[in-house]
Design an enzyme around this catalytic site. Structure first.
Site, mmCIF file in Angstrom:
data_model
loop_
_atom_site.group_PDB
_atom_site.id
_atom_site.type_symbol
_atom_site.label_atom_id
_atom_site.label_comp_id
_atom_site.label_asym_id
_atom_site.label_seq_id
_atom_site.Cartn_x
_atom_site.Cartn_y
_atom_site.Cartn_z
ATOM 1 N N ASN A 100 1.774 5.313 0.218
ATOM 2 C CA ASN A 100 1.931 6.123 1.432
ATOM 3 C C ASN A 100 3.053 5.490 2.227
ATOM 4 O O ASN A 100 3.027 4.285 2.471
ATOM 5 C CB ASN A 100 0.627 6.102 2.237
ATOM 6 C CG ASN A 100 0.812 6.705 3.617
ATOM 7 O OD1 ASN A 100 1.578 7.655 3.788
ATOM 8 N ND2 ASN A 100 0.126 6.161 4.603
ATOM 9 N N GLY A 101 4.043 6.288 2.634
ATOM 10 C CA GLY A 101 5.153 5.725 3.406
ATOM 11 C C GLY A 101 6.462 5.958 2.686
ATOM 12 O O GLY A 101 6.566 6.843 1.833
ATOM 13 N N LYS A 487 3.693 22.977 27.027
ATOM 14 C CA LYS A 487 2.442 22.267 26.710
ATOM 15 C C LYS A 487 1.364 22.620 27.735
ATOM 16 O O LYS A 487 0.216 22.867 27.386
ATOM 17 C CB LYS A 487 2.631 20.736 26.686
ATOM 18 C CG LYS A 487 3.487 20.143 25.598
ATOM 19 C CD LYS A 487 3.006 20.368 24.201
ATOM 20 C CE LYS A 487 3.552 21.621 23.627
ATOM 21 N NZ LYS A 487 4.165 21.677 22.343
ATOM 22 N N HIS A 506 17.793 29.736 43.633
ATOM 23 C CA HIS A 506 18.182 31.139 43.439
ATOM 24 C C HIS A 506 16.965 32.039 43.234
ATOM 25 O O HIS A 506 17.091 33.142 42.730
ATOM 26 C CB HIS A 506 19.152 31.254 42.258
ATOM 27 C CG HIS A 506 20.397 30.461 42.486
ATOM 28 N ND1 HIS A 506 21.359 30.839 43.397
ATOM 29 C CD2 HIS A 506 20.813 29.282 41.987
ATOM 30 C CE1 HIS A 506 22.325 29.929 43.429
ATOM 31 N NE2 HIS A 506 22.009 28.961 42.573
HETATM 32 C C1 F6R Z 1 4.278 24.939 20.655
HETATM 33 C C2 F6R Z 1 4.401 25.378 19.296
HETATM 34 C C3 F6R Z 1 5.140 26.622 19.019
HETATM 35 C C4 F6R Z 1 6.047 26.446 17.803
HETATM 36 C C5 F6R Z 1 6.658 27.778 17.380
HETATM 37 C C6 F6R Z 1 7.619 27.615 16.234
HETATM 38 O O1 F6R Z 1 3.476 23.818 20.774
HETATM 39 O O2 F6R Z 1 3.911 24.743 18.414
HETATM 40 O O3 F6R Z 1 5.884 27.047 20.127
HETATM 41 O O4 F6R Z 1 7.037 25.512 18.128
HETATM 42 O O5 F6R Z 1 5.637 28.655 17.009
HETATM 43 O O6 F6R Z 1 6.981 27.086 15.126
HETATM 44 P P1 F6R Z 1 7.811 26.438 13.945
HETATM 45 O O7 F6R Z 1 8.471 25.238 14.477
HETATM 46 O O8 F6R Z 1 6.794 26.142 12.886
HETATM 47 O O9 F6R Z 1 8.811 27.469 13.505
#
Ligand code: F6R
Length: 610
Positions: A100-101, A487, A506
């Site tokens: 792993n790694g 988030k 604005h």
């Molecule tokens: C936010 C999140 C989503 C993804 C978006 C794109 O936490 O996970 O906004 O960033 O759905 O997903 P990917 O990167 O898998 O194309």
């Protein structure tokens, strides 16, 4: 990130190992395999895809053997295939290893071993280990593992078995997890406790460089010179679900804490000994890079904010015009694209329908496409001219955290690579950036191990009842503010908006009144003073300021109500650190509001529909 499990005991180990793999499936599932030591030697089995495929073949493996190793893979070097699945064996088939790694110097080792006549059957970095053990073996597996370990660079955990020592399993770790389980007459090695929790709760956590020798009469730990070491046996009191989260209360929190490793893995081998950036597989020669007229970055959600960091870095360092486009809009417009344009598609899953459609459109219009993704073998990797993989490991929490950080690092590396190819930065300048980049995983580890996360939690709990948050930033701080706002929306469901701080007057400033919490990304930047003027505008409306600031910045004490300090670094690299308190802030607001952070309502981890 992969999952490893090993067993030495009295019971036939095939099904025990398989059960262990099931518990580690969250660590990766693109292929899997198992090796069991029997009277006839080392017998191995491999399958591509998830563990169901290996399970379907298990009957082919001698069920009687009582010593073995198994692995579930998350591809980094080499696509998911039977040949690349672990365990790997040496030329003679007498030794089997799981890893792993990442073995960073595997190409050099492989070249030497090939010149000596060793025959390789996979594309992986891990296979070199089996051949190194074969080369060193003189009757002691422990000694041969140590000799292999001493030639390997990178960060990894490896476990090995040998046909000539049918009672022994040897493991060693370097900056990646390994835990030993002490049962009654049976012993385990694994990447994580859940692999053997059904059989024992007594564990030893080996330290870096510890050599763990598991025999039928117990587990012994040695240093690299063979000197015995004392390691405490501890009892874990987690239930199985808690164990999968390695003691963290959620996958999201665990993944926030895995960010230093995600950065180290994504950086591995990509910074050369001279400090230059080495990126393989881009499908672009230096001449192609010099010939580019512009870049269009397409992505969705969090990935698009990583794209925004990429825009700032490519503009500043490589002097390339860059647009960042939300893929769902881009695909339905008539964007102007041609052969001088590079389309960079960023998608952690590599499966997002809108991003894939945007990539197809760009290709059809004659642009070159480069995908940045976390998933080897994903659809994005099949429809592109080149790929740059992030190596964040599997992310289970729906809200992206460690994959975002890995994407930001990937675009920064790409921008430095382009800057050098286009002659806008000399090696000295690049080296000073890469030297600083190399410090970031350590700075972030130190941050996560400090009192800082608890302080963020305390602040978040105080503001958790707010009905609205605003996030502000400028330059490199803007994508951070946007990601912080996303988030908060995703997991706490509190309406949150992010603005470029200079834009606030604005319109959005009308939203603020006494007590409105405003998160400001106020890390070091050339526009810090301008940002402070914006903060004064906020304060004048009675809003409360929660600032993310660079350590040592005392000037905010009279301005901000709360200061969340992060380690100091260059402005362009600052998103890698500044976003972390915002991830934690959103996390603890959600927790205080009683929300289920790992599965937020209405969201899916991979959005394969329009
Ligand atoms: C936010 C999140 C989503 C993804 C978006 C794109 O936490 O996970 O906004 O960033 O759905 O997903 P990917 O990167 O898998 O194309």
């Amino acid at each position: 990130m992969c999952g490893i499990v090993g067993y030495v005991g009295e019971r036939p180990c095939r099904d025990i190992l398989f059960r262990g793999l099931r518990k580690l499936e969250y660590r990766g599932y693109d292929s899997a395999g198992m090796s069991i030591v029997t009277d006839s030697g080392v017998n191995s089995l491999h399958a591509v895809g998830n563990l169901d495929n290996l399970e379907a073949l298990l009957d082919q493996l001698d069920g009687g053997g009582t010593v073995g190793i198994a692995h579930t893979r998350w591809a980094t070097h080499g696509r998911p295939s039977v040949e690349n699945a672990h365990p790997h064996t040496d030329c003679t088939g007498r030794f089997a290893i799981v890893l792993n790694g990442i073995v960073e110097n595997y190409l050099g080792l492989r070249k030497t071993l090939l010149a000596e006549g060793h025959i390789f059957t996979s594309e992986t970095d891990a296979e070199v280990v089996a051949h190194l053990i074969e080369r060193s073996y003189g009757g002691s597996l422990q000694r041969a593992v140590v000799e292999a370990f001493q030639q390997m660079e990178g960060h990894f955990t490896l476990c090995a078995v040998a046909a000539d020592e049918p009672d022994v399993l040897v493991g060693v770790r370097k900056e990646t997890p390994l835990v030993a389980g002490i049962g009654e007459g049976e012993y385990f090695l694994a990447s994580a406790v859940p692999a053997f929790l059904a059989d024992t709760r007594a564990v030893i956590y080996p330290e870096d460089g510890d050599v763990v020798v598991v025999a039928r009469d117990g587990v012994r730990v040695f240093d690299l010179d063979g000197k015995p070491l004392r390691r405490k046996v501890q009892t874990v009191d987690w239930d199985e679900e808690a164990a999968e989260k390695a003691g963290f209360e959620t996958f999201m929190l665990k993944e926030i804490h895995e960010q230093p490793a995600a950065l180290s893995d994504t950086m591995a081998e990509r910074i050369g000994p001279d400090g230059g950036v080495v990126l393989e597989g881009l499908g672009l020669s230096a001449e192609d890079i010099r010939g580019l007229a512009r870049v269009v970055i397409v992505a969705c959600g969090t990935s698009s904010y990583a794209g925004l960091v990429g825009k700032y870095a490519l503009e500043r360092w490589a002097r390339l015009p860059v647009e960042v486009e939300v893929a769902s809009e881009f695909r339905y417009r008539e964007p102007v694209l041609d052969a001088d344009c590079l389309c960079i598609a960023i998608s952690q899953s590599g499966e997002t329908a809108d991003t894939l459609a945007a990539m197809r459109m760009a290709r059809a219009a004659g642009a070159r496409v480069l995908a940045i993704t976390n998933i080897v073998g994903s659809q994005a990797t099949r429809e592109t001219d080149g790929v740059l993989f992030t190596r964040a490991g599997l992310e289970i929490g729906v809200a992206a955290t460690k994959t975002f950080l890995a994407q930001v690092l990937a675009v920064l590396l790409l921008a430095l690579h382009f800057a050098e190819a286009r002659g806008h930065m000399g090696l000295d300048e690049i080296r000073s950036c890469t030297d600083e980049l190399k410090r970031i995983p350590g700075l972030l580890s130190r941050y996560l191990d400090s009192e800082a996360p608890a302080q963020v939690a305390e602040v978040a709990r105080r503001y958790a009842g707010s009905g609205y948050f605003m996030c502000l930033g400028r330059r490199a701080g803007l994508p951070v503010a946007m990601e912080g706002a996303l988030k908060l929306k995703e997991i706490s469901y509190v309406p949150t908006e992010a603005y470029a701080a200079g834009e606030m007057k604005h319109g959005p400033i009308a939203l603020l009144d006494a007590g409105s919490p405003v998160l400001v990304v106020a890390t070091d930047s050339p526009v810090y003073d301008k940002l402070m003027s914006n903060v004064q505008e906020v304060i004048a409306r009675g809003a409360r300021v929660i600032a993310v600031a660079s350590e040592g910045n005392d000037s905010l004490a009279d301005v901000a109500d709360e200061i969340l300090y992060v380690p100091r670094t260059d402005e362009m690299l600052s998103p890698l650190l500044a976003v972390v308190p915002l991830q934690l802030f959103a996390y603890y607001v959600a927790q205080a509001r009683g929300e289920k952070v790992d599965q937020p309502r209405n969201l899916a981890k991979t959005v394969t529909v329009e």
